[in-house]
Design an enzyme around this catalytic site. Sequence first.
Site, PDB file in Angstrom:
ATOM      1  N   LYS A  52       0.848  -1.203   0.000  1.00 20.07           N
ATOM      2  CA  LYS A  52       0.000   0.000   0.000  1.00 20.07           C
ATOM      3  C   LYS A  52       0.885   1.256   0.000  1.00 20.07           C
ATOM      4  CE  LYS A  52      -3.858  -2.355   2.190  1.00 20.07           C
ATOM      5  NZ  LYS A  52      -4.532  -2.741   3.434  1.00 20.07           N
ATOM      6  N   GLN A  96      -4.624  -1.484   9.798  1.00 22.38           N
ATOM      7  CA  GLN A  96      -4.491  -2.816   9.228  1.00 22.38           C
ATOM      8  C   GLN A  96      -5.031  -3.871  10.200  1.00 22.38           C
ATOM      9  OE1 GLN A  96      -3.310  -3.462   6.006  1.00 22.38           O
ATOM     10  NE2 GLN A  96      -3.965  -5.557   6.416  1.00 22.38           N
ATOM     11  N   ASP A 119     -11.052   2.944   4.047  1.00 17.28           N
ATOM     12  CA  ASP A 119     -11.378   1.515   3.919  1.00 17.28           C
ATOM     13  C   ASP A 119     -12.889   1.307   3.791  1.00 17.28           C
ATOM     14  OD1 ASP A 119      -9.277  -0.262   3.741  1.00 17.28           O
ATOM     15  OD2 ASP A 119      -8.918  -0.355   5.905  1.00 17.28           O
TER      16      ASP A 119
END
Length: 290
Positions: A52, A96, A119
């Site tokens: 990422k 994460q 997200d």
Amino acid sequence: MEILDGKKTSNEIREEIKETVSAMKDLGKRPPHLAAVLVGSDGASLTYVGSKVRSCEYVGFDSTLIRLESNISEEELLKHIQDLNQDDNLDGYIVQLPLPKHINEEKILLAIDPKKDVDGFHPTNFGRMSLELNAFIPATPFGIMQLLERYKVSTNGKHCVVVGRSHIVGRPISILMSQKGPAGNATVTVAHSQTENLEKLTRSADIVIMALGIPEYLTADMVKEGAVIIDVGITRVPDKEHPKGYLIKGDVAYEEVAKKASFITPVPGGVGPMTIAMLLQNTLLARQSN
Ligand code: NDP
């Protein structure tokens, strides 16, 4: 049969984002800034976060990796989240998952400012998405919709069977596929571990979206001729022959199912690469709405 090439499509999206960012910079504007919070040093999480960050650099975003010890308390982590929420130079961030067991994931996700929740996991974004309002759409379902749209796969009025009902893939994609608009307008059935006669359902489907995490579960006898097959599954299957010691397998028995499909996503190289591209897209959207 046509392959829905996620690698190629995600590269195209990355190039589009790169151009937009470059134009922003030419105008003297600050580029989008994405941060990733990684708690602990789980191998797979490190790999995901690393790619990422590299993707951010490629498209010209600013990126920040915040690495925290696995024994951090929930309270301390919440303090970091508050700081990120208040940072005006940050457009979006991700935490994460999975988090260590002593931390309540739900509490952390709820603390994220929905405006920075690239997200798309916060209930505010999920609710807005369901109501067809502007929202950050979770990256994997967003990537599937982009693949269908860019390959002009016809979904209007089709029967779509989604196998899996998780909050990050199965449930949101089932909502998106039934919504009005491009790559939507499908008639959707959501299947899960308690579904009876799954084969009967998948055999009747024009579009099958597999998101359960059981390698090669969908076999050729479970699909009809000409079906569109989307494989979200990613499982590491041990393989001594392979230098890494494992192979990545999807939820679809690719070789045999591809022979009957009209469109199919491979694994790797299908839905997976789209996920990171759509995270970048969400971050760009966050920057543009500031
Ligand atoms: P979850 O484990 O959260 O959900 C799996 C779903 O599959 C559940 O709803 C479960 O049902 C259902 N299921 C399990 N067994 C069966 C069965 N035998 N028949 C029908 N349904 C079943 O997984 P995720 O949604 O997080 O991920 C699914 C897969 O996608 C994984 O392989 C994951 O690695 C991959 N993935 C890939 C991404 C990408 O970027 N390509 C991103 C995210 C995930 P129930 O609800 O009843 O338990």
